[in-house]
Enzyme design. Structure first.
Site, PDB file in Angstrom:
ATOM      1  N   LYS A   1       0.743  -0.993  -0.002  1.00  0.00           N
ATOM      2  CA  LYS A   1       0.225  -0.444   0.202  1.00  0.00           C
ATOM      3  C   LYS A   1       1.168   1.258   0.162  1.00  0.00           C
ATOM      4  O   LYS A   1       0.549   2.113  -0.618  1.00  0.00           O
ATOM      5  CB  LYS A   1      -0.846   0.273   1.440  1.00  0.00           C
TER       6      LYS A   1
ATOM      7  N   GLN B   1      -3.147  -1.220   9.941  1.00  0.00           N
ATOM      8  CA  GLN B   1      -3.840  -2.619   9.153  1.00  0.00           C
ATOM      9  C   GLN B   1      -4.166  -4.552  10.282  1.00  0.00           C
ATOM     10  O   GLN B   1      -3.932  -4.284  11.271  1.00  0.00           O
ATOM     11  CB  GLN B   1      -2.317  -3.187   9.021  1.00  0.00           C
TER      12      GLN B   1
ATOM     13  N   ASP C   1     -10.232   3.308   4.893  1.00  0.00           N
ATOM     14  CA  ASP C   1     -10.303   1.676   4.754  1.00  0.00           C
ATOM     15  C   ASP C   1     -12.405   2.030   4.334  1.00  0.00           C
ATOM     16  O   ASP C   1     -12.730   1.084   4.257  1.00  0.00           O
ATOM     17  CB  ASP C   1      -9.573   0.869   5.890  1.00  0.00           C
TER      18      ASP C   1
END
Ligand code: NDP
Length: 307
Positions: free
Chosen positions: A53, A97, A120
């Site tokens: 990412k 994460q 997210d």
């Protein structure tokens, strides 16, 4: 025999569009989007995901950084760090994460992220906006699936969609998005009775279970579109050969890494389907592209930039 719905071309197109827009804002305002990925502990897969990412965002001109914290970080300390990032003017996106170490509750930690920086799309405020079919940052994997279907001109309105998996990351938000697109959606999970029969009703079948090749060809209606979200490591060489035949790339994976990455759907299902996403090379590529898009979106909204 159906066609493979590859994700690469669309993922590259989306990333190129983000790159051009980031460049445009940089020239016009001397500002670029800022993204922070938080990694708690040393989970190998998480490190790899987060680095990919970071690399992708840097390639698009996004200022990106990984914040690594020790595995024993307390919830209070992690939330305090997130609160600082919420205040930081040059940070537009914050992602934590997952999975987190066992003593940390994902929901509790995600709630600490400012919804406007939640790239997210997992914060309850953003998930609530999704349910209400209102604007907001949306989860990347489901959004990538919707974009992939749109790009390949697969209509959703009035279609029977079956989603196998009810996680907050994939299954549930995808079901909400599909409903917002006027599909008729069924969500399946581990307690669903006669999964094969329910799946076989689907015009569009989505598997997001985390079970290698669980969905068999007979689960798939003739000419259905199959979206395989699963990313699983399979180490059993005989099983891999049974599924893929003589496949040079997979043999190489097994020899070099000791495993190959397979989806939740038996690849032979493509023979019944009209189209099916491959693993790897399908939905996974779009997830990162959508994260980039969300980061740009958060940047524009927060800093009140018009295109
Ligand atoms: P979770 O483990 O959170 O959820 C799995 C879901 O599948 C659960 O709802 C579970 O049911 C259901 N399930 C498990 N076994 C069965 C079964 N035998 N029959 C019916 N349903 C079953 O997984 P995620 O949603 O996080 O991920 C799913 C997969 O997608 C994984 O392989 C993951 O790696 C992959 N993934 C891929 C991404 C991408 O970018 N392509 C992004 C995110 C995930 P229950 O709720 O009853 O336990």
């Amino acid at each position: 025999m159906g066609v493979w719905l590859e994700g690469r071309a669309l993922a590259e197109k989306i990333k190129q569009e983000v790159k051009e827009e980031v460049e445009h804002f940089r020239e016009k305002t001397n500002q670029v989007p800022g993204l922070i990925g938080i990694l708690v502990g040393e989970n190998k897969s998480s490190q790899i995901y987060l680095r990919s990412k970071e690399k992708a965002s840097q390639g698009l001109g996004i200022a990106s950084q990984i914040l690594t914290l020790p595995a024993n970080t307390e919830a209070r300390a992690l939330k305090a760090r997130i609160a600082e990032l919420n205040q930081q003017e040059d940070v537009d996106g914050i992602l934590v994460q997952l999975p987190l170490p066992g003593h940390l509750k994902a929901h509790d930690i995600i709630c600490a992220i400012s919804p406007e920086k939640d790239v997210d799309g997992f914060h309850p405020f953003n998930l609530g906006s999704l349910l209400a079919n209102e604007e907001g940052l949306k989860p990347c994997t489901p959004m990538g699936i919707i974009e992939l279907l749109r790009y390949n001109r697969v209509p959703l309105e009035g279609k029977e969609v079956v989603v196998i998996g009810r996680s907050l990351i994939v299954g549930k938000p995808l079901a909400a998005m599909m409903t917002n697109e006027n599909a008729t959606v069924t969500i399946c999970h581990s307690r669903t009775k006669d999964l094969a029969a329910v799946a076989a009703r689907a015009d569009i079948l989505v598997a997001a279970m985390g079970k290698p090749a669980f969905v068999k060809p007979e689960f798939v209606k003739e000419s259905a579109v199959v979206i395989d979200v699963g990313i699983n490591q399979l180490a059993d060489a005989a099983r891999v050969r049974d599924l893929f035949g003589e496949d040079e790339k997979r043999e190489k994976d097994l020899a070099e890494k000791g495993y190959t990455v397979v989806g939740d759907v038996d690849p032979r299902a493509v023979e019944r389907a009209a189209a099916m996403t491959p693993v790897p090379g399908g939905v996974g590529l779009l997830t990162v592209a959508m994260l980039m898009k969300n980061t740009l979106e958060a940047f524009k909204r927060r800093r009140r930039f018009e295109p």
